[in-house]
Design a protein around this motif. Structure first.
Motif, PDB file in Angstrom:
ATOM      1  N   SER A   1       0.814  -1.215   0.000  1.00  0.00           N
ATOM      2  CA  SER A   1       0.000   0.000   0.000  1.00  0.00           C
ATOM      3  C   SER A   1       0.849   1.267   0.000  1.00  0.00           C
ATOM      4  O   SER A   1       0.526   2.243  -0.679  1.00  0.00           O
ATOM      5  CB  SER A   1      -0.930   0.003   1.222  1.00  0.00           C
ATOM      6  OG  SER A   1      -1.791  -1.103   1.178  1.00  0.00           O
ATOM      7  N   ILE A   2       1.925   1.253   0.771  1.00  0.00           N
ATOM      8  CA  ILE A   2       2.739   2.463   0.884  1.00  0.00           C
ATOM      9  C   ILE A   2       3.594   2.695  -0.365  1.00  0.00           C
ATOM     10  O   ILE A   2       4.034   3.809  -0.631  1.00  0.00           O
ATOM     11  CB  ILE A   2       3.629   2.401   2.150  1.00  0.00           C
ATOM     12  CG1 ILE A   2       4.015   3.822   2.593  1.00  0.00           C
ATOM     13  CG2 ILE A   2       4.877   1.551   1.922  1.00  0.00           C
ATOM     14  CD1 ILE A   2       4.662   3.883   3.963  1.00  0.00           C
ATOM     15  N   THR A   3       3.779   1.637  -1.163  1.00  0.00           N
ATOM     16  CA  THR A   3       4.604   1.782  -2.369  1.00  0.00           C
ATOM     17  C   THR A   3       3.785   1.955  -3.645  1.00  0.00           C
ATOM     18  O   THR A   3       4.339   2.323  -4.681  1.00  0.00           O
ATOM     19  CB  THR A   3       5.526   0.561  -2.548  1.00  0.00           C
ATOM     20  OG1 THR A   3       4.727  -0.640  -2.633  1.00  0.00           O
ATOM     21  CG2 THR A   3       6.499   0.437  -1.386  1.00  0.00           C
ATOM     22  N   PHE A   4       2.472   1.702  -3.593  1.00  0.00           N
ATOM     23  CA  PHE A   4       1.680   1.665  -4.817  1.00  0.00           C
ATOM     24  C   PHE A   4       1.719   2.991  -5.584  1.00  0.00           C
ATOM     25  O   PHE A   4       2.030   3.017  -6.782  1.00  0.00           O
ATOM     26  CB  PHE A   4       0.232   1.276  -4.495  1.00  0.00           C
ATOM     27  CG  PHE A   4      -0.681   1.358  -5.693  1.00  0.00           C
ATOM     28  CD1 PHE A   4      -0.552   0.474  -6.757  1.00  0.00           C
ATOM     29  CD2 PHE A   4      -1.667   2.333  -5.770  1.00  0.00           C
ATOM     30  CE1 PHE A   4      -1.383   0.549  -7.861  1.00  0.00           C
ATOM     31  CE2 PHE A   4      -2.499   2.423  -6.864  1.00  0.00           C
ATOM     32  CZ  PHE A   4      -2.359   1.524  -7.910  1.00  0.00           C
ATOM     33  N   LEU A   5       1.388   4.081  -4.916  1.00  0.00           N
ATOM     34  CA  LEU A   5       1.339   5.369  -5.622  1.00  0.00           C
ATOM     35  C   LEU A   5       2.712   5.779  -6.131  1.00  0.00           C
ATOM     36  O   LEU A   5       2.833   6.360  -7.229  1.00  0.00           O
ATOM     37  CB  LEU A   5       0.757   6.447  -4.705  1.00  0.00           C
ATOM     38  CG  LEU A   5      -0.726   6.287  -4.357  1.00  0.00           C
ATOM     39  CD1 LEU A   5      -1.177   7.383  -3.397  1.00  0.00           C
ATOM     40  CD2 LEU A   5      -1.595   6.280  -5.609  1.00  0.00           C
TER      41      LEU A   5
END
Length: 447
Positions: A390-394
């Motif tokens: 989640s923290i790397t997706f964007l």
């Protein structure tokens, strides 16, 4: 009828999990403007709850083994209520993050303990459907959060209500758990046989429980009562640990929560005209998730866990490849439609396979003596990789583009198929004691 009502109430822990998992996707569209958040900080708002969930799951096994499943779920419900209210009242980024930490801790404990409790109160012939009630509640919580998000999306302060409404399932869970018995398996493990018999009689509506009590005593005689963490790494628990932690990681790195948390953002980038329409499309995807979870509940005890898992993974692989190709080709005019349909199909295949089967299997495969701690470790891995993805997706989308990012998730799905094919057993129709004996002896369960 009594047992069905018990299972429904116990499964409310999944509603906590699902509502907060989904509600942040709609709220984030507004929070990012209110607090002026960039891509990295948006990821932090999502991921800090997941980090707290990993910590909550880390303590859930030990606490539930020591104090019982029921008391820990009661406290968890109260923590979730407090976190939801603080998140809704947040006056700064720091206050918002503090509320998200409390909510995360609550859902981390609930996500591990709810399927454990359900697996221990369910009769073997119905365990697949009963434990999957938890997954159904997760999907129902997600779609409810999308519906609430859509209804409140026209108000600048609507995001506060989106987050605050999350206290309602926590209150319901607390009240409901007050009416339920402790796990008979936990009671027997503590030498409280009379209470275990009373709990079983209540759960089985006065039926014959002698065989179940006999199986429990046999298993306890084999495992003993001392269960240090090191017992998880002995030869008898090694294979369940590899399967449980492996599926925990694969469930996340195949990308499901990038869709759950960021679906409105994905749809906006694909060309849907407004935040409200993007949230509405996401609600449609959530409805697909609920429907296919109901299908999975029906099929798990008929078709089996392994077959549904492989079928679902194959479908996820195909839809991720289509989604990746659509973004890389850059369809003119049709990108939004292809994106919505591909995401909906991807979620449908997840809901019939990897979604429910992971939580069911980790509630089945660990030996009784370390079941709480084994599920706890698998849940820690699940939340930790949830946070990482989640923290790397964007940032991945920003650096590589949406097409290559979804192609990475497709490659991870292919790896999951290989893992499942060679390692994951079929557990349909077997008692927890039979599964334990087979895995301990390295005997091959049906495939």
């Amino acid at each position: 009828m009594r047992f069905t009502l018990i299972a429904i109430v116990a499964g409310l822990g999944g509603l906590l999990f699902g509502y907060d998992t989904g509600v942040i996707s709609g709220a984030l569209l507004f929070i990012r403007h209110v607090f002026h958040l960039g891509a990295t900080m948006q990821g932090v708002v999502v991921a800090i709850a997941l980090a707290a969930a990993a910590v909550g799951a880390a303590f859930a096994g030990t606490l539930s083994d020591r104090f019982g499943r029921r008391p820990v779920l009661l406290v968890t419900a109260l923590i979730f209520v407090a976190g939801a209210l603080l998140s809704a009242a947040a006056w700064s980024v720091a206050a918002l993050l503090a509320g998200r930490v409390m909510v995360g801790a609550g859902i981390g404990v609930a996500s591990m303990l709810t399927p454990l409790y359900l697996s221990e109160i369910a009769p073997p012939a119905k365990r697949g459907a009963i434990v999957t009630i938890n997954q159904f509640y997760i999907t129902l919580g997600i779609v409810l959060s999308y519906g609430v998000g859509f209804l409140l999306s026209h108000s600048p302060e609507g995001w506060r209500w989106m987050l605050g409404v999350g206290c309602i399932p926590g209150i319901i869970l607390f009240i409901g758990m007050l009416t339920l018995p402790e796990s008979p398996r936990w009671l027997a493990g503590k030498g409280r046989d009379d209470e275990a018999r009373r709990a079983l009689l209540y759960l089985r509506d006065g039926g014959n429980i002698d065989d179940e009590m006999h199986d429990l005593h046999q298993d306890l005689a084999t495992t003993g009562k001392r269960t240090p963490w090191s017992a998880l790494f002995t030869s008898r628990a090694r294979k369940p640990l590899i399967i449980g932690v492996g599926l925990a990681i694969f469930q996340q790195i195949t990308g499901i929560n990038t869709v759950i948390y960021f679906a409105p953002t994905i749809f906006e980038k694909a060309g849907l005209p407004s935040a409200s329409i993007s949230i509405l499309a996401t609600a449609g995807v959530g409805a697909v998730n609920v429907i296919m979870t109901l299908v999975a509940m029906r099929l798990l005890d008929i078709v089996g866990r392994r077959k549904l898992l492989l079928f679902g993974l194959a479908g996820m692989l195909v839809t991720l490849l289509i989604l990746s190709a659509a973004f890389m080709i850059g369809l003119h005019g049709g990108l939004a439609l292809v994106t919505v349909l591909s995401v909906a199909a991807y979620v449908a295949f997840f809901a019939i396979g990897l979604g429910p089967v992971f939580w069911l299997l980790i509630a089945e495969i660990f030996p009784l003596a370390v079941r709480g701690r084994g599920m706890s470790l698998a849940t820690i891995a699940n939340w930790s990789f949830n946070m990482l993805v989640s923290i790397t997706f964007l940032d991945l989308v920003k650096g590589l583009g949406r097409g290559p990012t979804f192609l990475i998730y497709a490659a991870m799905t292919l790896a999951t198929i290989v893992f499942t094919w060679f390692l994951v057993p079929e557990t349909k129709g077997r008692s927890l004691e039979q599964i334990e004996a087979a895995l301990e002896g390295d005997a091959k369960l049906a495939t």
